[in-house]
Write a protein that holds these residues in place. Structure first.
Motif, PDB file in Angstrom:
ATOM      1  N   ARG A 153     -81.661  35.199  20.111  1.00 17.45           N
ATOM      2  CA  ARG A 153     -82.771  35.508  20.843  1.00 17.45           C
ATOM      3  C   ARG A 153     -83.047  34.511  22.025  1.00 17.45           C
ATOM      4  O   ARG A 153     -83.295  34.859  23.114  1.00 17.45           O
ATOM      5  CB  ARG A 153     -84.096  35.730  19.990  1.00 17.45           C
ATOM      6  N   VAL A 154     -82.855  33.172  21.673  1.00 19.32           N
ATOM      7  CA  VAL A 154     -83.022  32.113  22.662  1.00 19.32           C
ATOM      8  C   VAL A 154     -81.954  32.311  23.747  1.00 19.32           C
ATOM      9  O   VAL A 154     -82.230  32.248  24.846  1.00 19.32           O
ATOM     10  CB  VAL A 154     -82.720  30.739  21.843  1.00 19.32           C
ATOM     11  N   GLU A 155     -80.808  32.492  23.249  1.00 18.94           N
ATOM     12  CA  GLU A 155     -79.489  32.556  24.157  1.00 18.94           C
ATOM     13  C   GLU A 155     -79.786  33.861  24.983  1.00 18.94           C
ATOM     14  O   GLU A 155     -79.382  33.689  26.218  1.00 18.94           O
ATOM     15  CB  GLU A 155     -78.268  32.861  23.324  1.00 18.94           C
ATOM     16  N   TRP A 156     -80.177  34.975  24.718  1.00 18.28           N
ATOM     17  CA  TRP A 156     -80.500  36.143  25.322  1.00 18.28           C
ATOM     18  C   TRP A 156     -81.248  35.679  26.878  1.00 18.28           C
ATOM     19  O   TRP A 156     -81.163  36.315  27.748  1.00 18.28           O
ATOM     20  CB  TRP A 156     -81.533  37.286  24.557  1.00 18.28           C
ATOM     21  N   GLU A 157     -82.163  34.788  26.674  1.00 22.11           N
ATOM     22  CA  GLU A 157     -83.030  34.490  27.844  1.00 22.11           C
ATOM     23  C   GLU A 157     -82.105  33.899  29.032  1.00 22.11           C
ATOM     24  O   GLU A 157     -82.234  33.861  30.037  1.00 22.11           O
ATOM     25  CB  GLU A 157     -83.794  33.235  27.493  1.00 22.11           C
ATOM     26  N   ARG A 158     -80.728  33.453  28.785  1.00 24.42           N
ATOM     27  CA  ARG A 158     -79.942  33.048  29.667  1.00 24.42           C
ATOM     28  C   ARG A 158     -78.551  33.671  29.818  1.00 24.42           C
ATOM     29  O   ARG A 158     -77.525  33.121  30.642  1.00 24.42           O
ATOM     30  CB  ARG A 158     -79.374  31.498  29.021  1.00 24.42           C
ATOM     31  N   VAL A 159     -78.753  34.924  29.376  1.00 18.13           N
ATOM     32  CA  VAL A 159     -77.356  35.886  29.638  1.00 18.13           C
ATOM     33  C   VAL A 159     -77.612  36.836  30.580  1.00 18.13           C
ATOM     34  O   VAL A 159     -78.375  37.550  30.771  1.00 18.13           O
ATOM     35  CB  VAL A 159     -77.117  36.619  28.221  1.00 18.13           C
ATOM     36  N   PHE A 160     -76.747  36.664  31.531  1.00 17.93           N
ATOM     37  CA  PHE A 160     -76.726  37.495  32.671  1.00 17.93           C
ATOM     38  C   PHE A 160     -75.331  38.074  33.063  1.00 17.93           C
ATOM     39  O   PHE A 160     -74.424  37.004  33.023  1.00 17.93           O
ATOM     40  CB  PHE A 160     -77.327  36.924  34.021  1.00 17.93           C
ATOM     41  N   GLY A 205     -74.755  30.934  27.291  1.00 13.99           N
ATOM     42  CA  GLY A 205     -75.033  29.645  26.803  1.00 13.99           C
ATOM     43  C   GLY A 205     -76.363  29.167  26.051  1.00 13.99           C
ATOM     44  O   GLY A 205     -77.398  29.824  26.424  1.00 13.99           O
ATOM     45  N   ILE A 206     -76.246  28.367  24.832  1.00 13.79           N
ATOM     46  CA  ILE A 206     -77.799  28.346  24.446  1.00 13.79           C
ATOM     47  C   ILE A 206     -78.187  26.953  24.959  1.00 13.79           C
ATOM     48  O   ILE A 206     -79.554  26.947  25.644  1.00 13.79           O
ATOM     49  CB  ILE A 206     -77.784  28.086  22.985  1.00 13.79           C
ATOM     50  N   ARG A 207     -77.497  25.752  24.557  1.00 15.53           N
ATOM     51  CA  ARG A 207     -78.016  24.556  25.042  1.00 15.53           C
ATOM     52  C   ARG A 207     -77.599  24.467  26.527  1.00 15.53           C
ATOM     53  O   ARG A 207     -78.687  23.851  27.442  1.00 15.53           O
ATOM     54  CB  ARG A 207     -77.291  23.469  24.388  1.00 15.53           C
ATOM     55  N   ARG A 208     -76.381  24.378  26.981  1.00 11.84           N
ATOM     56  CA  ARG A 208     -75.978  24.487  28.373  1.00 11.84           C
ATOM     57  C   ARG A 208     -75.382  25.833  28.975  1.00 11.84           C
ATOM     58  O   ARG A 208     -74.771  26.395  28.202  1.00 11.84           O
ATOM     59  CB  ARG A 208     -74.876  23.445  28.507  1.00 11.84           C
ATOM     60  N   THR A 209     -75.975  26.236  29.926  1.00 12.92           N
ATOM     61  CA  THR A 209     -75.602  27.341  30.468  1.00 12.92           C
ATOM     62  C   THR A 209     -74.313  27.249  31.092  1.00 12.92           C
ATOM     63  O   THR A 209     -74.074  26.001  31.803  1.00 12.92           O
ATOM     64  CB  THR A 209     -76.640  27.794  31.294  1.00 12.92           C
ATOM     65  N   LYS A 210     -73.554  28.191  31.310  1.00 14.02           N
ATOM     66  CA  LYS A 210     -72.037  28.074  31.682  1.00 14.02           C
ATOM     67  C   LYS A 210     -71.857  29.447  32.442  1.00 14.02           C
ATOM     68  O   LYS A 210     -72.210  30.554  32.142  1.00 14.02           O
ATOM     69  CB  LYS A 210     -70.857  27.915  30.706  1.00 14.02           C
ATOM     70  N   ILE A 211     -70.936  29.133  33.479  1.00 18.11           N
ATOM     71  CA  ILE A 211     -70.432  30.458  34.083  1.00 18.11           C
ATOM     72  C   ILE A 211     -69.165  30.749  34.041  1.00 18.11           C
ATOM     73  O   ILE A 211     -68.231  29.767  33.956  1.00 18.11           O
ATOM     74  CB  ILE A 211     -70.863  30.308  35.857  1.00 18.11           C
ATOM     75  N   ILE A 212     -68.973  31.894  33.573  1.00 19.27           N
ATOM     76  CA  ILE A 212     -67.446  32.470  33.412  1.00 19.27           C
ATOM     77  C   ILE A 212     -67.305  33.463  34.602  1.00 19.27           C
ATOM     78  O   ILE A 212     -67.931  34.260  34.766  1.00 19.27           O
ATOM     79  CB  ILE A 212     -67.449  33.389  32.284  1.00 19.27           C
ATOM     80  N   ALA A 213     -66.159  33.310  35.255  1.00 10.26           N
ATOM     81  CA  ALA A 213     -65.667  33.874  36.535  1.00 10.26           C
ATOM     82  C   ALA A 213     -64.374  34.515  36.147  1.00 10.26           C
ATOM     83  O   ALA A 213     -63.318  33.575  35.985  1.00 10.26           O
ATOM     84  CB  ALA A 213     -65.793  33.135  37.741  1.00 10.26           C
ATOM     85  N   ILE A 214     -64.283  35.768  36.418  1.00  2.44           N
ATOM     86  CA  ILE A 214     -62.739  36.388  36.261  1.00  2.44           C
ATOM     87  C   ILE A 214     -62.602  37.081  37.412  1.00  2.44           C
ATOM     88  O   ILE A 214     -63.461  38.113  37.714  1.00  2.44           O
ATOM     89  CB  ILE A 214     -62.907  37.521  35.024  1.00  2.44           C
ATOM     90  N   PRO A 215     -61.528  36.635  38.245  1.00  2.00           N
ATOM     91  CA  PRO A 215     -61.192  37.430  39.509  1.00  2.00           C
ATOM     92  C   PRO A 215     -60.841  39.100  39.012  1.00  2.00           C
ATOM     93  O   PRO A 215     -60.350  39.278  38.152  1.00  2.00           O
ATOM     94  CB  PRO A 215     -60.192  36.745  40.043  1.00  2.00           C
ATOM     95  N   LEU A 216     -61.314  40.028  40.107  1.00  2.00           N
ATOM     96  CA  LEU A 216     -61.415  41.395  39.986  1.00  2.00           C
ATOM     97  C   LEU A 216     -59.571  41.521  39.872  1.00  2.00           C
ATOM     98  O   LEU A 216     -59.128  42.521  39.201  1.00  2.00           O
ATOM     99  CB  LEU A 216     -62.008  42.286  40.796  1.00  2.00           C
ATOM    100  N   ASN A 217     -59.046  40.844  40.735  1.00  2.00           N
ATOM    101  CA  ASN A 217     -57.571  41.314  40.880  1.00  2.00           C
ATOM    102  C   ASN A 217     -56.714  40.852  39.573  1.00  2.00           C
ATOM    103  O   ASN A 217     -55.527  41.191  39.602  1.00  2.00           O
ATOM    104  CB  ASN A 217     -56.811  40.524  42.099  1.00  2.00           C
ATOM    105  N   THR A 218     -57.152  40.326  38.616  1.00  2.00           N
ATOM    106  CA  THR A 218     -56.499  39.820  37.229  1.00  2.00           C
ATOM    107  C   THR A 218     -56.916  40.913  36.301  1.00  2.00           C
ATOM    108  O   THR A 218     -56.397  40.802  35.261  1.00  2.00           O
ATOM    109  CB  THR A 218     -56.765  38.526  37.066  1.00  2.00           C
ATOM    110  N   LEU A 219     -57.816  41.678  36.518  1.00  2.00           N
ATOM    111  CA  LEU A 219     -58.231  42.759  35.458  1.00  2.00           C
ATOM    112  C   LEU A 219     -56.850  43.633  34.960  1.00  2.00           C
ATOM    113  O   LEU A 219     -56.433  44.204  35.841  1.00  2.00           O
ATOM    114  CB  LEU A 219     -59.395  43.500  35.998  1.00  2.00           C
ATOM    115  N   CYS A 220     -56.913  43.894  33.737  1.00  2.00           N
ATOM    116  CA  CYS A 220     -55.794  44.356  33.272  1.00  2.00           C
ATOM    117  C   CYS A 220     -56.193  45.653  32.180  1.00  2.00           C
ATOM    118  O   CYS A 220     -55.368  46.545  32.001  1.00  2.00           O
ATOM    119  CB  CYS A 220     -54.698  43.648  32.697  1.00  2.00           C
ATOM    120  N   TYR A 221     -57.131  45.586  31.727  1.00  2.00           N
ATOM    121  CA  TYR A 221     -57.641  46.369  30.448  1.00  2.00           C
ATOM    122  C   TYR A 221     -58.988  46.326  30.319  1.00  2.00           C
ATOM    123  O   TYR A 221     -59.768  45.354  30.356  1.00  2.00           O
ATOM    124  CB  TYR A 221     -56.896  45.966  29.294  1.00  2.00           C
ATOM    125  N   GLN A 222     -59.685  47.510  29.931  1.00  2.00           N
ATOM    126  CA  GLN A 222     -60.959  47.539  29.303  1.00  2.00           C
ATOM    127  C   GLN A 222     -61.278  48.224  28.578  1.00  2.00           C
ATOM    128  O   GLN A 222     -60.249  49.605  28.413  1.00  2.00           O
ATOM    129  CB  GLN A 222     -62.086  47.744  30.793  1.00  2.00           C
TER     130      GLN A 222
END
Length: 176
Positions: free
Chosen positions: A86-93, A106-123
């Motif tokens: 629930r605490v983590e939910w506040e920081r998830v976008f 992230g819970i304590r420290r927010t981090k950003i994960i970036a994935i380029p669209l041209n590398t997507l292979c499967y969903q």
């Protein structure tokens, strides 16, 4: 919603953004919480029995202290993980731009994960209800799960077009 301008370039446009549904995100590991409750009942009984044995014998027995780590673990599994989620939910976008998929978490420290669209292979879309689902994404050797997205079919459809282009352009291997 979150301001993504710090993580995008000037010519990049925001196509989609969202965040997880709060109840779904908080209770996504409900089976683990149920196991934690069962473990809590057993470990509390074990703690109580060890304490009563210590009282009867008048000495500090190991059996009165051995269950303490199990009580702590079961408290984390039953209640603690739900509170942390629930605490983590506040920081998830989540966001999709014209060039990348962005996830803030992230819970304590927010981090950003970036994935380029041209590398997507499967969903893969794992529906959790009529308008709720988890979206699993693979890009090269990276894997990412976007949990508890409301109306996931919109994002799924957009990513499907991009992944089809990537496969046609041979940017990735076809998955069987």
């Amino acid at each position: 919603m979150l301001d993504w301008s710090n993580y995008t370039q000037a010519d990049e446009t925001l196509i989609w953004q969202g965040r997880p549904a709060p109840r779904c995100f908080t209770f996504r590991r409900w089976r683990r919480a149920l196991f934690g409750i069962l473990l809590l009942i057993v470990s509390c009984w074990w703690q109580y029995a060890g304490y009563k044995l210590m009282e009867q014998q008048g000495t500090a027995l190991v059996w009165s202290f051995v269950p303490l780590p199990f009580v702590a673990l079961s408290l984390h599994l039953s209640i603690g993980q739900l509170l942390l989620a629930r605490v983590e939910w506040e920081r998830v976008f989540y966001a999709m731009t014209s060039r990348q998929i962005l996830v803030q978490c992230g819970i304590r420290r927010t981090k950003i994960i970036a994935i380029p669209l041209n590398t997507l292979c499967y969903q893969c879309l794992y529906p959790l209800g009529e308008h709720l689902g988890n979206l699993y994404i693979e890009a090269d050797k990276r894997r990412l799960m976007l949990c508890c997205i409301e109306h996931p079919h919109e994002l799924y459809g957009r990513l499907r077009v991009i992944i089809d282009k990537n496969i046609t352009a041979e940017n990735c291997e076809i998955r069987h």
